[in-house]
Write a protein that holds these residues in place. Structure first.
Motif, PDB file in Angstrom:
ATOM      1  N   ARG A  26      59.249 -14.647  47.024  1.00  0.00           N
ATOM      2  CA  ARG A  26      58.050 -15.439  46.827  1.00  0.00           C
ATOM      3  C   ARG A  26      57.056 -14.938  45.624  1.00  0.00           C
ATOM      4  O   ARG A  26      56.033 -13.828  45.781  1.00  0.00           O
ATOM      5  CB  ARG A  26      57.344 -15.056  48.250  1.00  0.00           C
ATOM      6  CG  ARG A  26      58.102 -15.782  49.376  1.00  0.00           C
ATOM      7  CD  ARG A  26      57.477 -15.429  50.805  1.00  0.00           C
ATOM      8  NE  ARG A  26      58.178 -15.993  51.821  1.00  0.00           N
ATOM      9  CZ  ARG A  26      58.168 -17.083  52.516  1.00  0.00           C
ATOM     10  NH1 ARG A  26      57.080 -17.818  51.930  1.00  0.00           N
ATOM     11  NH2 ARG A  26      58.812 -17.704  53.240  1.00  0.00           N
ATOM     12  N   ASN A  27      57.478 -15.257  44.559  1.00  0.00           N
ATOM     13  CA  ASN A  27      56.953 -14.784  43.170  1.00  0.00           C
ATOM     14  C   ASN A  27      55.901 -15.784  42.831  1.00  0.00           C
ATOM     15  O   ASN A  27      55.728 -16.865  43.201  1.00  0.00           O
ATOM     16  CB  ASN A  27      57.788 -14.005  42.456  1.00  0.00           C
ATOM     17  CG  ASN A  27      59.036 -15.044  42.130  1.00  0.00           C
ATOM     18  OD1 ASN A  27      58.823 -16.375  42.409  1.00  0.00           O
ATOM     19  ND2 ASN A  27      60.145 -14.353  41.719  1.00  0.00           N
ATOM     20  N   GLY A  44      47.830 -10.821  50.621  1.00  0.00           N
ATOM     21  CA  GLY A  44      48.594 -11.416  49.931  1.00  0.00           C
ATOM     22  C   GLY A  44      48.257 -12.955  49.761  1.00  0.00           C
ATOM     23  O   GLY A  44      46.950 -13.405  49.945  1.00  0.00           O
ATOM     24  N   TYR A  92      51.387 -16.276  56.672  1.00  0.00           N
ATOM     25  CA  TYR A  92      51.941 -15.341  55.851  1.00  0.00           C
ATOM     26  C   TYR A  92      53.430 -15.533  56.434  1.00  0.00           C
ATOM     27  O   TYR A  92      53.929 -15.569  57.546  1.00  0.00           O
ATOM     28  CB  TYR A  92      51.595 -14.062  55.982  1.00  0.00           C
ATOM     29  CG  TYR A  92      50.343 -13.507  55.178  1.00  0.00           C
ATOM     30  CD1 TYR A  92      50.125 -13.742  54.005  1.00  0.00           C
ATOM     31  CD2 TYR A  92      48.955 -13.348  56.014  1.00  0.00           C
ATOM     32  CE1 TYR A  92      48.998 -13.764  53.133  1.00  0.00           C
ATOM     33  CE2 TYR A  92      47.978 -13.012  55.198  1.00  0.00           C
ATOM     34  CZ  TYR A  92      47.869 -13.211  54.077  1.00  0.00           C
ATOM     35  OH  TYR A  92      46.756 -13.212  53.344  1.00  0.00           O
ATOM     36  N   ASP A  98      52.603 -15.617  50.813  1.00  0.00           N
ATOM     37  CA  ASP A  98      53.211 -14.323  50.682  1.00  0.00           C
ATOM     38  C   ASP A  98      53.814 -14.099  51.987  1.00  0.00           C
ATOM     39  O   ASP A  98      53.383 -14.379  53.110  1.00  0.00           O
ATOM     40  CB  ASP A  98      52.586 -13.199  50.023  1.00  0.00           C
ATOM     41  CG  ASP A  98      52.312 -13.423  48.674  1.00  0.00           C
ATOM     42  OD1 ASP A  98      53.061 -14.123  47.927  1.00  0.00           O
ATOM     43  OD2 ASP A  98      51.569 -12.540  47.948  1.00  0.00           O
TER      44      ASP A  98
END
Length: 309
Positions: A26-27, A44, A92, A98
């Motif tokens: 997850r970038n 995040g 999340y 993220d």
């Protein structure tokens, strides 16, 4: 133990980690593929989107354990037609958000929601809708913010008796061994359930494919297990009794054929909050937001008669 047996045991123990490394991280590149918007919050990045008129009464929708914000898309069209401005977002570890490490408790999720509301400058009162685990999250946010909660709409809400299979139950109760087994066995169970959804009527396009995509994303399995342990093992009695005391209007919509949140949960909520209003949709299972979208929208419309501006 022989050297060969030791190596075999180590290889077996490392299988979940090896599988996880093959999943999509997850970038920034991952986030570029996403529709909607992102907010960099205290825990995040959170993926979210707005639907509907800018001046509409705000409804914030919180999804469940394994189905990200797309679960609301079919229903959102009806909510927008009622005059709502709808905010949907991914918890999340789901969708495009993220997947931070740590216990996924009600406090963990309510902090994400509070961060997002602050990011969007939402300080006035709002309507909160929660589906499945999202119902538990919404109730916990509500007891901390009763003056900001105009009304609470619950769809098959968790926190009153959640049915999980024997594998998930074992994994929830037993750390380490449970972690290994969950990462190895749960994807098969999840995929079976997702494929079954492909044969049902749905207001969300390719919902089975969207669900299967979750298995290819890093952090999803860890997040689901953490939520089972940190949020779904707890009941929401204290929260709902507090909401009743604060006189927050609550409506709950149930699927008569739901096997995940059985209909008997309605009785527990009625015990905790005698003022809560209930609607039961015949023929609906746990996927009622996308399988019985029009009936759910009608129940919301009839119960609340649209937003109060």
């Amino acid at each position: 133990m022989s050297t060969a047996a030791t190596l075999a045991a180590l290889a077996l123990a490392g299988l979940p980690a090896a599988r996880e490394l093959r999943r999509t991280p997850r970038n920034a590149r991952f986030r570029q593929q996403a529709p909607g918007r992102f907010a960099e919050l205290s825990q995040g990045h959170t993926h979210y989107d707005w639907l509907g008129p800018e001046r509409g009464a705000v409804m914030v929708c919180v999804h469940g354990l394994t189905t990200p914000s797309y679960v609301w898309l079919g229903l959102a069209r009806h909510l927008v037609a009622m005059g709502f401005r709808v905010l949907v977002y991914d918890l999340y570890g789901r969708g495009y958000s993220d997947a931070p490490r740590g216990p996924q408790t009600p406090g963990f999720f309510t902090r994400q929601l509070e961060d997002l509301l602050a990011h969007e400058g939402l300080t006035d009162d709002l309507t909160l809708a929660g589906y499945s685990m999202g119902g538990a999250i919404a109730a916990h946010w509500g007891i901390a913010n009763p003056d900001r909660l105009r009304r609470l709409i619950l769809l098959a809400p968790a926190g009153m008796g959640h049915q999980v299979g024997p594998v998930a139950r074992f994994c929830t109760e037993w750390p380490l061994t449970g972690d290994w087994l969950f990462h190895m066995a749960y994807p098969t169970q999840f995929a079976r359930t997702a494929r079954a959804a492909a044969h049902a009527d749905s207001s969300v396009d390719d919902i089975a494919g969207l669900q299967m995509a979750e298995l290819r994303r890093r952090g999803f399995l860890r997040s689901v297990l953490s939520s089972l342990r940190g949020t779904l093992r707890r009941d929401t009695e204290e929260a709902h009794r507090a909401l009743h005391k604060a006189r927050v209007p609550v409506a709950a919509i149930w699927g008569r054929d739901d096997t995940v949140i059985p209909l008997r949960a309605m009785g527990r909520l009625a015990e905790w909050n005698r003022d809560a209003r209930h609607v039961v949709i015949d023929g609906a299972g746990h996927g009622l937001p996308w399988t019985h979208t029009e009936q759910v929208a009608e129940a919301i419309r009839d119960t609340w008669e649209g937003p109060t501006v």
